[in-house]
Scaffold this motif. Structure first.
Motif, PDB file in Angstrom:
ATOM      1  N   LEU A 159      68.400  81.220  80.442  1.00  0.00           N
ATOM      2  CA  LEU A 159      69.880  82.756  80.443  1.00  0.00           C
ATOM      3  C   LEU A 159      70.701  81.517  81.849  1.00  0.00           C
ATOM      4  CD1 LEU A 159      67.517  85.652  80.430  1.00  0.00           C
ATOM      5  CD2 LEU A 159      68.399  84.231  78.744  1.00  0.00           C
ATOM      6  N   ALA A 160      69.926  81.517  82.813  1.00  0.00           N
ATOM      7  CA  ALA A 160      71.045  80.833  84.015  1.00  0.00           C
ATOM      8  C   ALA A 160      72.217  79.727  83.258  1.00  0.00           C
ATOM      9  CB  ALA A 160      69.721  79.970  85.076  1.00  0.00           C
ATOM     10  N   LEU A 161      71.863  78.794  82.340  1.00  0.00           N
ATOM     11  CA  LEU A 161      72.614  78.082  81.365  1.00  0.00           C
ATOM     12  C   LEU A 161      73.183  78.893  80.754  1.00  0.00           C
ATOM     13  CD1 LEU A 161      73.725  74.932  81.170  1.00  0.00           C
ATOM     14  CD2 LEU A 161      71.729  75.163  78.987  1.00  0.00           C
ATOM     15  N   MET A 162      73.066  80.175  80.424  1.00  0.00           N
ATOM     16  CA  MET A 162      73.929  80.320  79.359  1.00  0.00           C
ATOM     17  C   MET A 162      74.825  81.459  80.265  1.00  0.00           C
ATOM     18  SD  MET A 162      70.928  82.221  76.718  1.00  0.00           S
ATOM     19  CE  MET A 162      71.976  83.016  75.895  1.00  0.00           C
ATOM     20  N   VAL A 163      74.423  82.111  81.145  1.00  0.00           N
ATOM     21  CA  VAL A 163      76.106  82.748  82.178  1.00  0.00           C
ATOM     22  C   VAL A 163      76.856  81.538  82.590  1.00  0.00           C
ATOM     23  CG1 VAL A 163      76.032  83.653  83.944  1.00  0.00           C
ATOM     24  CG2 VAL A 163      73.905  84.882  82.607  1.00  0.00           C
ATOM     25  N   ILE A 164      76.437  80.798  82.827  1.00  0.00           N
ATOM     26  CA  ILE A 164      77.398  79.368  83.258  1.00  0.00           C
ATOM     27  C   ILE A 164      78.221  79.230  81.746  1.00  0.00           C
ATOM     28  CG2 ILE A 164      78.024  77.084  84.098  1.00  0.00           C
ATOM     29  CD1 ILE A 164      74.928  77.607  85.285  1.00  0.00           C
ATOM     30  N   LEU A 165      77.554  79.333  81.113  1.00  0.00           N
ATOM     31  CA  LEU A 165      78.666  78.548  79.423  1.00  0.00           C
ATOM     32  C   LEU A 165      79.066  79.410  79.134  1.00  0.00           C
ATOM     33  CD1 LEU A 165      76.489  75.469  78.172  1.00  0.00           C
ATOM     34  CD2 LEU A 165      78.059  75.553  79.840  1.00  0.00           C
ATOM     35  N   LEU A 166      78.837  81.119  79.202  1.00  0.00           N
ATOM     36  CA  LEU A 166      79.259  82.242  78.053  1.00  0.00           C
ATOM     37  C   LEU A 166      80.102  83.028  78.664  1.00  0.00           C
ATOM     38  CD1 LEU A 166      76.529  82.570  75.636  1.00  0.00           C
ATOM     39  CD2 LEU A 166      78.214  81.307  75.586  1.00  0.00           C
TER      40      LEU A 166
END
Length: 211
Positions: free
Chosen positions: A59-66
């Protein structure tokens, strides 16, 4: 080891550790339990279930990218804090799979009690700030919390797609429940909600979701 015992009790810190640091390390040690809490979702890269720590990282990675797809501008750093903290209570409350009938009946009560117990391990100021992050995520009132909730819905949908159905094929899964999860994405991002709509429509066409 008693279920109520803390992990730090297995190997107590040496004498001389300052009290505040000791409380912080006690919490960090207990957080290691998150790696053992299994979710219903299967990994795409391995034949096993995802754990809560892996889910929170994703989720943290998704927040950064999306983040660019959020309906309202968000503070990415703050949003990352929300997704890292949001599932910590499952250390004590356990996961509540959405497609398992009855699994979420007392979820709110279990998680509230877990929040009191877990965040209470920290020094007072940090206990309050961590609890505030968890409360913010749960309330889903701020733009950051709404977007993080959307990521929390999107991530398992992506895993289900990559697994050719995944939890969509569980006995308790229905199109109505899957659509309800899709609505959680739409609440934070209309464009990513459109993506989940495509995934669900195609999942229905392929027979991965029961109409």
């Amino acid at each position: 080891m008693d279920d109520d015992a803390l992990l730090i009790d297995r190997q107590p810190l040496p004498d001389g550790v300052p009290a505040r640091l000791g409380e912080q390390l006690r919490f960090l040690a207990e957080a290691d339990k998150l790696k053992t809490v299994l979710r219903a979702s299967l990994l795409a890269a391995a034949d096993r279930r995802e754990n809560d720590a892996e889910h929170s990282w994703h989720l943290a990675l998704m927040v950064i990218l999306l983040a660019e797809y959020a309906d309202q501008p968000i503070d990415v750093g703050h949003a990352i804090k929300l997704v890292v903290v949001h599932d910590l209570v499952e250390i004590y409350a356990g996961d509540s799979p959405v497609f398992v009938p009855g699994a979420a009946d007392d979820q709110a009560e279990r998680e509230m009690a877990a929040a009191e117990r877990l965040f209470g391990l920290l020094p007072g100021d940090q206990a309050a700030s961590m609890r505030a992050l968890w409360d913010e995520f749960e309330a889903a009132v701020t733009p950051e919390a709404r977007f993080c909730k959307a990521m929390d819905r999107l991530e398992p949908m992506l895993l289900n797609w990559l697994n050719g159905g995944g939890t969509w094929e569980m006995p308790g899964a229905t199109e109505a429940l899957v659509r309800a999860r899709e609505a959680g994405v739409v609440a934070g991002s209309t464009s990513l909600g459109a993506l989940t709509g495509l995934l669900v429509d195609e999942g229905l066409r392929r027979g991965w979701i029961r109409p």
